[in-house]
Scaffold this active site. Structure first.
Site, PDB file in Angstrom:
ATOM      1  N   SER A   1      46.470  15.876   1.662  1.00 53.28           N
ATOM      2  CA  SER A   1      46.457  14.439   1.959  1.00 53.28           C
ATOM      3  C   SER A   1      45.503  13.774   0.966  1.00 53.28           C
ATOM      4  O   SER A   1      44.384  14.240   0.782  1.00 53.28           O
ATOM      5  CB  SER A   1      45.940  14.207   3.379  1.00 53.28           C
ATOM      6  OG  SER A   1      46.675  14.983   4.295  1.00 53.28           O
TER       7      SER A   1
ATOM      8  N   CYS B   1      44.893  13.207  12.042  1.00 55.51           N
ATOM      9  CA  CYS B   1      45.058  14.098  10.891  1.00 55.51           C
ATOM     10  C   CYS B   1      44.209  15.349  11.083  1.00 55.51           C
ATOM     11  O   CYS B   1      43.058  15.266  11.496  1.00 55.51           O
ATOM     12  CB  CYS B   1      44.652  13.379   9.603  1.00 55.51           C
ATOM     13  SG  CYS B   1      44.873  14.425   8.150  1.00 55.51           S
TER      14      CYS B   1
ATOM     15  N   ASP C   1      49.478  13.441  10.677  1.00 46.20           N
ATOM     16  CA  ASP C   1      49.540  14.199   9.429  1.00 46.20           C
ATOM     17  C   ASP C   1      48.791  15.484   9.748  1.00 46.20           C
ATOM     18  O   ASP C   1      47.587  15.564   9.589  1.00 46.20           O
ATOM     19  CB  ASP C   1      48.842  13.392   8.317  1.00 46.20           C
ATOM     20  CG  ASP C   1      48.832  14.135   6.987  1.00 46.20           C
ATOM     21  OD1 ASP C   1      49.341  15.256   6.925  1.00 46.20           O
ATOM     22  OD2 ASP C   1      48.273  13.594   6.012  1.00 46.20           O
TER      23      ASP C   1
ATOM     24  N   TRP D   1      48.649  19.974  10.268  1.00 45.14           N
ATOM     25  CA  TRP D   1      49.080  21.245   9.677  1.00 45.14           C
ATOM     26  C   TRP D   1      48.571  22.402  10.523  1.00 45.14           C
ATOM     27  O   TRP D   1      47.659  22.238  11.334  1.00 45.14           O
ATOM     28  CB  TRP D   1      48.568  21.363   8.240  1.00 45.14           C
ATOM     29  CG  TRP D   1      47.081  21.208   8.117  1.00 45.14           C
ATOM     30  CD1 TRP D   1      46.131  22.169   8.328  1.00 45.14           C
ATOM     31  CD2 TRP D   1      46.360  20.010   7.768  1.00 45.14           C
ATOM     32  NE1 TRP D   1      44.881  21.640   8.123  1.00 45.14           N
ATOM     33  CE2 TRP D   1      44.995  20.319   7.777  1.00 45.14           C
ATOM     34  CE3 TRP D   1      46.758  18.711   7.430  1.00 45.14           C
ATOM     35  CZ2 TRP D   1      44.002  19.384   7.479  1.00 45.14           C
ATOM     36  CZ3 TRP D   1      45.767  17.780   7.134  1.00 45.14           C
ATOM     37  CH2 TRP D   1      44.408  18.118   7.150  1.00 45.14           C
TER      38      TRP D   1
END
Length: 635
Positions: free
Chosen positions: A415, A587, A632, A634
């Site tokens: 990012s 995020c 966002d 992961w």
């Protein structure tokens, strides 16, 4: 910490990478080459493509002929004509990317499936294997959609949808599905399931002795010499070599290394927005490459090509050729992640000790003992190909076959931690260096983060460069600057918010009216890993950040995380979300943090909005579908 598997290849325009003469009719190609099975893949990180190749190779073992195909390269409306080929079957290996999206190379196929209503696919036999991750909200959305949509259009599903879960064990899911799939296909077509177990080579080795070195690839992704003569536009096949202008350690203490890296994109014509991702192409550790060469007794600087034995294939080589073994093992092949079972299966024949050979074959079978052995000896022990060769001295495969089998080294996505409004010629990355001890006592290092850590601004008087391109994202600040913004990002999850904060500050300077801007950040200790402390406190002082909320999880007995801070200011948050049209951004870690934050927001909606649990869950889901709750995340 478990093994770190490599993550996320990007959209490449078919026109850009395909010579004009390339066949876009897969039906014609199948007829011409006598193929009856086609395996389409939607792949972002290469795994879907890898599985498709394995299935097309399998077909040969069962006396059929298969080909793997990228849907972006072919006219998918031809699926209606597949029945012209006897005993034909289309297999779809479809990965889901981001928030339930198709992968870049399957976007056009997805759009086509959504747009068509009058297509009759009644002659089409198909099956789908989906690749996803249970941690995410939209688990295997793309595979499930393709499976359902093809049936709606009249196609015949000849085997159940397979669901692969990367949060569990994707390899095991695939092997188990495939084990039941082939006997079922053989039965469906009345073919003898004689599974030929021999190893099938896809490429043949050619050694070049008198080739001009100007014709040899040295790490380029697409065009030869593209790193020497750079030409825009830049993308995954033509990355830009960005000079590193800053590389500093962010944390003040502790045993981790958090870093801030800045890349200079001056003159590249590259544009980006806050919230986009920068993709970088790392290289493998040279010590590992040298050790592989040593163990296999190979001169790594021999110039070679691996040429596809199927001359009609669109994929002429497994990686850019001609090149050297050293370049292939450094730039093109993934030597760090534990090899998948098909690699062990194909390499087993080269073990001179029958016991090693038997164990390797067992690990690649779908028997419970085989799965357990693979799980403990390869995955659990985090053994990469080098560790396997070191711990199995009788296994010495030819290096060219090993290069054919190893997966491609993928681009890594970060990012962007800057705003193009403030820094149009600069891209910032914030990352933590991955390094951990494995159960066998080895030290495994994350490929990209260790490579980035060593990208010093000047190395022996030379500028360090990073091959990169941009991937657009949906993670965007609200169009209306007066909308409040709630940002939640512990650890390196703060990255896109550094860009957002810069941008909100710039908007204020332009005289725009800017809504409330709240940050919820978390780290372990205030005096150790409170990264970007000066910048954040300055933004708060200037009123760009209206609230700076920080959870230092280990500075007190009770652990405190970002979700706890949300509860502490629930009344104000509820007002911003429910009455003031605030946008929420999350995020970081998908597995725990993102789920806990979602639960905390549901709790607030339930308590302060007077809702039932179901209503609160739906309320938060609705924020997501309206684009007011973006993630966002992961694993």
């Amino acid at each position: 910490m478990g093994c770190v598997f490599s993550l996320p290849e990007d959209r490449r325009d078919a026109a850009e990478r395909a010579p004009a003469a390339r066949e876009t009719s897969f039906i014609e190609k199948m007829k011409k080459t006598g193929k009856n099975i086609i395996v389409f893949y939607g792949s972002q990180t290469g795994t879907g493509e890898e599985f498709a190749n394995r299935l097309s190779k399998d077909a040969q073992r069962y006396g059929m002929k298969g080909m793997a195909a990228d849907p972006e390269e072919y006219e998918m409306a031809e699926l209606a004509r597949l029945s012209q080929i006897e005993n034909s079957l289309a297999i779809f290996c479809m990965a889901t990317y981001g928030e339930g999206d198709p992968t870049d190379n399957a976007q056009d196929f997805y759009d086509w499936l959504q747009e068509i209503d009058d297509e009759d696919l009644s002659g089409l036999n198909y099956t789908v294997f989906a690749l996803g991750n249970k941690t995410y909200e939209h688990y295997n959305a793309m595979g499930k959609y393709v499976d359902k949509r093809l049936e709606e259009l009249g196609a015949k599903r000849i085997f159940d949808l397979g669901l692969g879960d990367d949060d569990g064990n994707l390899e095991e899911d695939f092997v188990s599905w495939r084990e039941q799939f082939w006997p079922s296909v053989c039965e469906h077509f009345g073919v003898e399931a004689s599974g030929d177990d021999s190893s099938i080579r896809q490429y043949e080795l050619k050694e070049h002795t008198d080739l001009n070195m100007n014709k040899v690839y040295s790490g380029e992704m697409g065009r030869l010499k593209s790193f020497e003569v750079q030409k825009p536009p830049y993308d995954s096949k033509n990355p830009f070599l960005a000079p590193v202008t800053v590389n500093r350690k962010l944390n003040k203490a502790g045993d981790r290394h958090l870093m801030h890296v800045e890349l200079d994109i001056t003159g590249s014509k590259i544009r980006y927005d806050s919230g986009d991702h920068v993709a970088v192409f790392p290289t493998n550790d040279s010590a590992m490459v040298n050790k592989l060469g040593q163990i296999l007794g190979v001169d790594l600087d021999v110039v070679i090509s691996l040429n596809n034995l199927d001359e009609e294939s669109n994929k002429k080589h497994p990686f850019p050729c001609p090149t050297t073994y050293r370049t292939a093992l450094t730039h093109y092949l993934d030597i760090s992640q534990p090899p998948r079972t098909n690699v062990l299966y194909e390499l087993a024949q080269y073990a001179s000790d029958p016991k090693d050979q038997e164990n390797m074959r067992r690990m690649s079978s779908s028997s419970p003992e085989g799965k357990a052995l693979y799980h403990s000896w390869v995955q659990g022990a985090c053994r990469n190909i080098l560790a396997i060769l070191e711990d199995m001295p009788s296994l010495r495969p030819p290096v060219d076959h090993l290069c054919e089998l190893l997966p491609r080294l993928q681009a890594r996505y970060y990012s962007i931690a800057s705003s193009s409004k403030v820094h149009p010629d600069r891209i910032s990355i914030c990352a933590v260096v991955v390094e951990y001890e494995t159960p066998t006592g080895r030290t495994n290092k994350g490929v990209a983060t260790n490579w980035l850590k060593n990208k010093l601004v000047t190395d022996n008087g030379h500028k360090s460069t990073v091959p990169m391109f941009i991937r657009k994202s949906q993670f965007r600040l609200p169009f209306k600057t007066t909308n409040p913004v709630i940002m939640i990002g512990p650890g390196t999850g703060i990255a896109p918010f550094m860009g957002f904060i810069q941008e909100r500050g710039w908007l204020k300077e332009q005289g725009k009216e800017v809504g409330e801007t709240l940050l919820y950040f978390g780290c372990r200790y205030k005096n150790e890993d409170y990264i970007y402390q000066e910048e954040l406190e300055e933004a708060e002082k200037k009123g760009v950040l209206t609230q700076l909320n920080i959870a230092f999880s280990r500075d007190q007995e009770q652990k405190v995380y970002v979700q706890h801070l949300l509860k502490n200011s629930k009344e104000h948050l509820w007002k911003l979300i429910h009455s003031d049209n605030a946008h929420i951004y999350v995020c970081g870690d998908a597995k725990n943090m993102a789920k806990d934050v979602q639960t905390a927001l549901q709790d607030i909606a339930e308590e302060l909005g007077g809702m039932t649990r179901t209503q609160a869950t739906d309320y938060v889901k609705k924020l997501m579908t309206k684009g007011r709750y973006s993630q966002d995340v992961w694993t």
